[in-house]
Design an enzyme around this catalytic site. Structure first.
Site, short mmCIF file in Angstrom:
data_model
loop_
_atom_site.label_atom_id
_atom_site.label_comp_id
_atom_site.label_asym_id
_atom_site.label_seq_id
_atom_site.Cartn_x
_atom_site.Cartn_y
_atom_site.Cartn_z
N THR A 43 0.83 -1.21 0.00
CA THR A 43 0.00 0.00 0.00
C THR A 43 0.86 1.27 0.00
O THR A 43 0.37 2.34 -0.32
CB THR A 43 -0.98 0.04 1.21
OG1 THR A 43 -0.22 -0.05 2.42
CG2 THR A 43 -1.96 -1.11 1.14
N LYS A 98 -0.78 -10.74 9.17
CA LYS A 98 0.60 -11.22 9.23
C LYS A 98 1.58 -10.10 9.62
O LYS A 98 2.52 -10.33 10.37
CB LYS A 98 1.01 -11.83 7.88
CG LYS A 98 0.41 -13.22 7.69
CD LYS A 98 0.92 -13.87 6.41
CE LYS A 98 0.41 -15.31 6.32
NZ LYS A 98 0.69 -15.89 5.00
N ASN A 106 9.57 -9.61 13.79
CA ASN A 106 10.82 -9.35 13.05
C ASN A 106 11.35 -7.94 13.32
O ASN A 106 12.56 -7.75 13.48
CB ASN A 106 10.60 -9.58 11.56
CG ASN A 106 10.44 -11.07 11.25
OD1 ASN A 106 11.06 -11.91 11.90
ND2 ASN A 106 9.59 -11.39 10.28
N ALA A 121 3.38 1.88 15.95
CA ALA A 121 2.21 2.66 15.54
C ALA A 121 0.96 1.83 15.78
O ALA A 121 0.68 0.89 15.04
CB ALA A 121 2.32 3.04 14.07
N TYR A 152 -7.65 -5.87 10.97
CA TYR A 152 -6.83 -4.71 11.36
C TYR A 152 -6.81 -4.53 12.88
O TYR A 152 -5.75 -4.43 13.48
CB TYR A 152 -7.39 -3.46 10.68
CG TYR A 152 -6.55 -2.22 10.87
CD1 TYR A 152 -5.25 -2.16 10.37
CD2 TYR A 152 -7.06 -1.10 11.53
CE1 TYR A 152 -4.48 -1.01 10.53
CE2 TYR A 152 -6.29 0.05 11.68
CZ TYR A 152 -5.01 0.10 11.18
OH TYR A 152 -4.24 1.24 11.33
#
Ligand code: UDP
Length: 323
Positions: A43, A98, A106, A121, A152
Protein backbone atom coordinates in the site's frame (compact mmCIF):
# COMPACT_ATOMS: atom_id res chain seq x y z
CA UNK A 1 18.19 3.84 23.42
CA UNK A 2 15.96 6.85 22.90
CA UNK A 3 15.73 9.13 19.91
CA UNK A 4 18.26 11.89 20.60
CA UNK A 5 18.39 15.51 19.54
CA UNK A 6 22.12 15.91 20.05
CA UNK A 7 23.59 12.81 18.39
CA UNK A 8 22.82 11.91 14.79
CA UNK A 9 21.36 8.42 14.67
CA UNK A 10 20.48 5.79 12.06
CA UNK A 11 16.78 5.16 12.29
CA UNK A 12 14.58 2.54 10.67
CA UNK A 13 11.04 3.39 9.62
CA UNK A 14 8.96 0.43 8.48
CA UNK A 15 6.06 1.40 6.24
CA UNK A 16 8.36 4.24 5.22
CA UNK A 17 6.77 4.66 1.79
CA UNK A 18 3.36 5.12 3.38
CA UNK A 19 1.66 8.48 3.80
CA UNK A 20 2.48 8.97 7.48
CA UNK A 21 5.81 7.13 7.31
CA UNK A 22 7.09 9.48 4.63
CA UNK A 23 6.17 12.58 6.69
CA UNK A 24 7.95 11.10 9.71
CA UNK A 25 11.03 10.44 7.56
CA UNK A 26 11.09 14.05 6.33
CA UNK A 27 11.01 15.20 9.95
CA UNK A 28 13.83 12.86 11.05
CA UNK A 29 16.03 13.79 8.09
CA UNK A 30 15.32 17.44 8.89
CA UNK A 31 16.82 16.87 12.35
CA UNK A 32 19.98 15.50 10.74
CA UNK A 33 19.43 11.78 11.34
CA UNK A 34 19.93 9.04 8.75
CA UNK A 35 16.91 6.98 7.83
CA UNK A 36 16.45 3.55 6.37
CA UNK A 37 12.91 3.13 5.09
CA UNK A 38 11.52 -0.37 4.74
CA UNK A 39 8.38 -1.13 2.77
CA UNK A 40 6.99 -3.94 0.59
CA UNK A 41 4.91 -1.38 -1.35
CA UNK A 42 1.62 -3.24 -1.06
CA UNK A 43 0.00 0.00 0.00
CA UNK A 44 3.04 2.28 0.30
CA UNK A 45 4.13 4.21 -2.80
CA UNK A 46 7.54 5.18 -4.12
CA UNK A 47 6.03 8.54 -5.10
CA UNK A 48 5.94 9.41 -1.38
CA UNK A 49 9.73 9.17 -1.08
CA UNK A 50 10.92 10.04 -4.56
CA UNK A 51 11.89 13.55 -3.40
CA UNK A 52 14.58 11.83 -1.28
CA UNK A 53 16.27 10.07 -4.21
CA UNK A 54 19.41 12.24 -3.94
CA UNK A 55 19.50 12.43 -0.15
CA UNK A 56 22.68 10.64 1.02
CA UNK A 57 21.26 10.11 4.53
CA UNK A 58 18.29 8.18 3.15
CA UNK A 59 18.12 4.51 2.10
CA UNK A 60 15.17 2.48 0.90
CA UNK A 61 14.88 -1.29 1.32
CA UNK A 62 12.01 -2.95 -0.51
CA UNK A 63 11.17 -5.97 1.61
CA UNK A 64 8.36 -7.63 3.51
CA UNK A 65 8.92 -7.43 7.27
CA UNK A 66 6.97 -10.71 7.62
CA UNK A 67 10.24 -12.42 6.63
CA UNK A 68 13.22 -12.02 8.97
CA UNK A 69 15.43 -9.13 7.81
CA UNK A 70 18.46 -7.16 8.91
CA UNK A 71 18.80 -3.49 7.97
CA UNK A 72 22.19 -3.22 9.71
CA UNK A 73 22.77 -1.30 12.94
CA UNK A 74 20.00 1.15 13.87
CA UNK A 75 19.48 3.14 17.06
CA UNK A 76 15.73 3.57 16.77
CA UNK A 77 12.86 1.70 15.09
CA UNK A 78 9.53 3.24 14.15
CA UNK A 79 7.27 0.34 13.20
CA UNK A 80 4.53 1.76 10.98
CA UNK A 81 4.18 -1.04 8.42
CA UNK A 82 0.58 -2.12 7.83
CA UNK A 83 -2.27 -1.47 5.45
CA UNK A 84 -4.25 1.19 7.34
CA UNK A 85 -7.40 2.14 5.44
CA UNK A 86 -10.51 -0.04 5.67
CA UNK A 87 -10.48 -0.57 1.88
CA UNK A 88 -6.81 -1.60 1.95
CA UNK A 89 -7.06 -3.94 4.91
CA UNK A 90 -10.15 -5.59 3.50
CA UNK A 91 -8.30 -6.15 0.22
CA UNK A 92 -5.23 -7.47 2.09
CA UNK A 93 -6.79 -9.09 5.16
CA UNK A 94 -4.34 -11.94 5.63
CA UNK A 95 -1.32 -9.71 4.94
CA UNK A 96 -2.66 -7.26 7.54
CA UNK A 97 -2.84 -9.97 10.19
CA UNK A 98 0.60 -11.22 9.23
CA UNK A 99 2.30 -7.81 9.41
CA UNK A 100 0.88 -7.35 12.93
CA UNK A 101 2.15 -10.77 14.03
CA UNK A 102 5.14 -12.16 12.04
CA UNK A 103 6.05 -8.62 11.00
CA UNK A 104 6.13 -7.08 14.43
CA UNK A 105 8.28 -9.87 15.84
CA UNK A 106 10.82 -9.35 13.05
CA UNK A 107 10.89 -5.58 13.70
CA UNK A 108 11.16 -6.08 17.46
CA UNK A 109 14.04 -8.51 16.85
CA UNK A 110 15.88 -5.86 14.83
CA UNK A 111 15.52 -3.44 17.78
CA UNK A 112 16.61 -6.16 20.22
CA UNK A 113 19.64 -7.13 18.15
CA UNK A 114 20.93 -3.54 17.97
CA UNK A 115 19.74 -2.30 21.39
CA UNK A 116 17.49 0.21 19.62
CA UNK A 117 14.45 2.01 20.98
CA UNK A 118 11.15 0.91 19.47
CA UNK A 119 7.91 2.73 18.77
CA UNK A 120 4.86 0.84 17.55
CA UNK A 121 2.21 2.66 15.54
CA UNK A 122 -1.03 1.51 17.08
CA UNK A 123 -4.48 2.87 16.47
CA UNK A 124 -7.77 4.13 17.82
CA UNK A 125 -9.15 0.91 16.25
CA UNK A 126 -7.94 -0.82 19.43
CA UNK A 127 -11.02 0.77 21.01
CA UNK A 128 -13.30 -0.74 18.32
CA UNK A 129 -16.82 0.71 18.44
CA UNK A 130 -16.19 2.45 21.75
CA UNK A 131 -18.65 2.56 24.64
CA UNK A 132 -16.46 5.06 26.48
CA UNK A 133 -16.34 8.55 25.00
CA UNK A 134 -13.94 10.24 24.54
CA UNK A 135 -11.53 7.33 24.44
CA UNK A 136 -8.99 7.30 27.24
CA UNK A 137 -5.94 5.02 27.07
CA UNK A 138 -7.10 2.89 30.00
CA UNK A 139 -10.25 1.81 28.09
CA UNK A 140 -9.88 -1.77 26.81
CA UNK A 141 -12.17 -1.37 23.85
CA UNK A 142 -15.15 -3.01 22.20
CA UNK A 143 -13.86 -5.02 19.24
CA UNK A 144 -15.65 -7.69 17.22
CA UNK A 145 -12.91 -10.34 16.88
CA UNK A 146 -14.47 -11.95 13.80
CA UNK A 147 -16.00 -8.95 12.01
CA UNK A 148 -14.72 -7.41 8.77
CA UNK A 149 -12.52 -4.91 10.64
CA UNK A 150 -10.98 -7.59 12.87
CA UNK A 151 -8.04 -8.20 10.52
CA UNK A 152 -6.83 -4.71 11.36
CA UNK A 153 -8.11 -4.24 14.91
CA UNK A 154 -6.84 -7.55 16.21
CA UNK A 155 -3.57 -7.26 14.31
CA UNK A 156 -2.91 -3.93 16.02
CA UNK A 157 -4.05 -5.21 19.41
CA UNK A 158 -1.76 -8.21 19.06
CA UNK A 159 1.07 -5.88 18.02
CA UNK A 160 0.55 -3.91 21.26
CA UNK A 161 0.76 -7.16 23.23
CA UNK A 162 3.95 -8.18 21.37
CA UNK A 163 5.51 -4.76 22.00
CA UNK A 164 4.86 -4.76 25.75
CA UNK A 165 6.07 -8.36 25.97
CA UNK A 166 9.47 -7.33 24.54
CA UNK A 167 9.59 -4.61 27.18
CA UNK A 168 8.69 -7.12 29.92
CA UNK A 169 10.77 -10.07 28.85
CA UNK A 170 13.64 -8.48 26.91
CA UNK A 171 13.86 -5.02 28.56
CA UNK A 172 13.39 -3.29 25.21
CA UNK A 173 12.65 0.44 25.45
CA UNK A 174 9.23 0.50 23.77
CA UNK A 175 6.50 3.07 23.08
CA UNK A 176 2.95 2.67 21.84
CA UNK A 177 1.16 5.45 20.01
CA UNK A 178 -2.56 5.16 19.30
CA UNK A 179 -3.12 7.17 16.15
CA UNK A 180 -6.54 8.68 15.41
CA UNK A 181 -7.70 9.37 11.81
CA UNK A 182 -4.71 11.21 10.34
CA UNK A 183 -4.84 13.00 6.99
CA UNK A 184 -2.88 15.29 4.70
CA UNK A 185 -0.85 15.45 1.50
CA UNK A 186 0.46 12.12 0.10
CA UNK A 187 -2.61 10.13 1.12
CA UNK A 188 -3.43 7.74 -1.64
CA UNK A 189 -6.37 9.11 -3.62
CA UNK A 190 -8.06 5.72 -3.82
CA UNK A 191 -7.40 4.27 -0.38
CA UNK A 192 -11.11 4.63 0.37
CA UNK A 193 -10.72 6.72 3.51
CA UNK A 194 -13.16 9.49 4.07
CA UNK A 195 -10.91 12.52 3.51
CA UNK A 196 -9.40 11.36 0.17
CA UNK A 197 -12.79 10.08 -1.00
CA UNK A 198 -14.58 13.34 -0.22
CA UNK A 199 -11.74 15.53 -1.52
CA UNK A 200 -11.63 13.59 -4.79
CA UNK A 201 -15.41 13.70 -5.21
CA UNK A 202 -15.61 17.40 -4.32
CA UNK A 203 -12.77 18.43 -6.66
CA UNK A 204 -14.51 16.55 -9.48
CA UNK A 205 -17.90 18.03 -8.50
CA UNK A 206 -19.22 14.48 -8.18
CA UNK A 207 -21.66 13.20 -5.56
CA UNK A 208 -20.18 12.91 -2.09
CA UNK A 209 -20.84 9.46 -0.67
CA UNK A 210 -21.78 9.64 3.01
CA UNK A 211 -22.15 6.14 4.48
CA UNK A 212 -25.15 5.69 6.75
CA UNK A 213 -26.85 8.92 7.85
CA UNK A 214 -23.49 10.63 8.44
CA UNK A 215 -24.07 11.02 12.19
CA UNK A 216 -21.06 8.84 13.08
CA UNK A 217 -18.15 10.95 14.29
CA UNK A 218 -14.41 11.05 13.72
CA UNK A 219 -11.65 13.34 14.98
CA UNK A 220 -9.14 14.22 12.28
CA UNK A 221 -5.49 14.96 12.96
CA UNK A 222 -3.28 16.73 10.43
CA UNK A 223 -0.14 14.76 9.52
CA UNK A 224 2.47 17.21 10.85
CA UNK A 225 0.73 17.36 14.24
CA UNK A 226 0.69 13.56 14.32
CA UNK A 227 4.41 13.36 13.51
CA UNK A 228 5.19 15.92 16.22
CA UNK A 229 3.28 13.82 18.78
CA UNK A 230 4.96 10.59 17.68
CA UNK A 231 8.45 12.10 17.92
CA UNK A 232 7.72 13.61 21.35
CA UNK A 233 6.51 10.22 22.53
CA UNK A 234 9.66 8.50 21.27
CA UNK A 235 11.69 10.95 23.38
CA UNK A 236 9.59 10.55 26.50
CA UNK A 237 9.69 8.10 29.38
CA UNK A 238 6.10 7.01 28.69
CA UNK A 239 5.85 3.20 28.58
CA UNK A 240 2.10 2.81 28.21
CA UNK A 241 -0.05 3.65 25.15
CA UNK A 242 -0.59 7.34 24.37
CA UNK A 243 -3.39 8.72 22.18
CA UNK A 244 -2.16 11.14 19.54
CA UNK A 245 -5.11 12.66 17.74
CA UNK A 246 -7.00 15.90 17.39
CA UNK A 247 -9.93 16.08 19.83
CA UNK A 248 -11.94 18.26 17.41
CA UNK A 249 -14.85 15.88 16.71
CA UNK A 250 -17.02 16.08 13.57
CA UNK A 251 -19.90 14.07 12.23
CA UNK A 252 -19.12 12.64 8.81
CA UNK A 253 -21.86 14.87 7.42
CA UNK A 254 -20.11 17.95 8.89
CA UNK A 255 -16.82 16.76 7.38
CA UNK A 256 -18.53 16.47 3.97
CA UNK A 257 -19.92 19.99 4.27
CA UNK A 258 -16.54 21.37 5.31
CA UNK A 259 -14.87 19.75 2.30
CA UNK A 260 -17.51 21.18 -0.06
CA UNK A 261 -16.79 24.61 1.45
CA UNK A 262 -13.00 24.38 1.28
CA UNK A 263 -12.99 23.10 -2.31
CA UNK A 264 -15.75 25.47 -3.45
CA UNK A 265 -17.45 22.45 -4.97
CA UNK A 266 -20.94 22.08 -6.45
CA UNK A 267 -21.13 18.43 -5.30
CA UNK A 268 -24.30 17.14 -3.64
CA UNK A 269 -24.29 14.74 -0.75
CA UNK A 270 -25.73 11.26 -1.30
CA UNK A 271 -26.20 8.51 1.24
CA UNK A 272 -24.92 4.94 0.89
CA UNK A 273 -25.02 1.86 3.11
CA UNK A 274 -23.05 2.01 6.34
CA UNK A 275 -20.32 -0.68 6.42
CA UNK A 276 -20.66 -3.39 9.11
CA UNK A 277 -19.14 -2.54 12.51
CA UNK A 278 -18.41 1.06 11.48
CA UNK A 279 -17.56 2.79 14.80
CA UNK A 280 -20.27 5.28 15.79
CA UNK A 281 -18.02 7.73 17.57
CA UNK A 282 -14.37 8.46 17.97
CA UNK A 283 -12.55 11.19 19.85
CA UNK A 284 -9.25 10.93 21.69
CA UNK A 285 -8.85 12.00 25.27
CA UNK A 286 -5.44 13.65 24.96
CA UNK A 287 -4.90 14.58 28.61
CA UNK A 288 -1.94 12.21 28.75
CA UNK A 289 -0.25 13.60 25.62
CA UNK A 290 -0.85 17.14 26.89
CA UNK A 291 0.50 16.58 30.37
CA UNK A 292 3.29 14.05 29.74
CA UNK A 293 4.51 15.10 26.31
CA UNK A 294 3.52 18.77 26.27
CA UNK A 295 1.84 17.98 22.94
CA UNK A 296 -1.16 19.73 21.49
CA UNK A 297 -2.41 19.64 17.89
CA UNK A 298 -2.06 23.02 16.20
CA UNK A 299 -3.98 22.55 12.96
CA UNK A 300 -7.78 22.40 12.96
CA UNK A 301 -9.75 20.54 10.29
CA UNK A 302 -10.46 23.53 8.08
CA UNK A 303 -6.82 24.65 8.06
CA UNK A 304 -5.61 21.10 7.43
CA UNK A 305 -8.01 20.64 4.52
CA UNK A 306 -6.78 23.91 3.01
CA UNK A 307 -3.17 22.76 3.45
CA UNK A 308 -4.05 19.48 1.68
CA UNK A 309 -6.04 20.96 -1.18
CA UNK A 310 -3.20 21.55 -3.64
CA UNK A 311 -1.99 17.97 -3.22
CA UNK A 312 -5.44 16.47 -3.79
CA UNK A 313 -6.03 18.70 -6.83
CA UNK A 314 -2.74 17.51 -8.28
CA UNK A 315 -3.53 13.86 -7.53
CA UNK A 316 -6.93 14.17 -9.19
CA UNK A 317 -5.36 15.84 -12.25
CA UNK A 318 -2.69 13.11 -12.48
CA UNK A 319 -5.34 10.41 -12.36
CA UNK A 320 -7.33 12.12 -15.11
CA UNK A 321 -4.23 12.16 -17.36
CA UNK A 322 -3.48 8.49 -16.59
CA UNK A 323 -6.98 7.26 -17.41
N1 UDP B 1 -17.05 7.22 5.10
C1 UDP B 1 -18.08 7.79 4.35
N2 UDP B 1 -17.90 7.91 3.00
C2 UDP B 1 -16.77 7.53 2.36
C3 UDP B 1 -15.71 6.95 3.13
C4 UDP B 1 -15.90 6.81 4.50
O1 UDP B 1 -19.13 8.17 4.89
O2 UDP B 1 -16.69 7.68 1.13
C5 UDP B 1 -17.23 7.11 6.55
C6 UDP B 1 -17.00 5.71 7.10
O3 UDP B 1 -18.20 4.94 7.03
C7 UDP B 1 -16.60 6.02 8.53
C8 UDP B 1 -15.85 7.35 8.42
O4 UDP B 1 -16.26 7.91 7.18
O5 UDP B 1 -17.72 6.22 9.35
C9 UDP B 1 -14.35 7.23 8.44
O6 UDP B 1 -14.00 6.23 7.51
P1 UDP B 1 -12.50 5.91 7.11
O7 UDP B 1 -12.58 4.83 6.08
O8 UDP B 1 -11.77 7.15 6.74
O9 UDP B 1 -11.78 5.36 8.43
P2 UDP B 1 -12.24 4.67 9.80
O10 UDP B 1 -12.22 5.77 10.79
O11 UDP B 1 -13.62 4.09 9.64
O12 UDP B 1 -11.23 3.63 10.02
Amino acid sequence: MTLTTTQKQRIMVTGGAGFLGSHLIDYLLGEGHSVVAVDNLITGRLANIEHLANEPRFEFMELDICDAFDPGPVQYVFNLASPASPVDYHAHGVETLKVGSYGIFNSLDVAKKYGAGFLQASTSECYGDPEVHPQVETYWGNVNPIGPRSVYDESKRFAEAATVSYRRYHQLDTKLVRIFNTYGPRMQLNDGRVIPNFMKQAIRNQDITVYGDGSQTRSFCYCTDEVDGIVRLSRSAEELPVNIGNPGEFTILEAAQKIIEVTGSTSRIIYEALPQDDPKQRRPDITKARTRLGWEPKIDLETGLKLSLEYFKMAVAKEAVAS
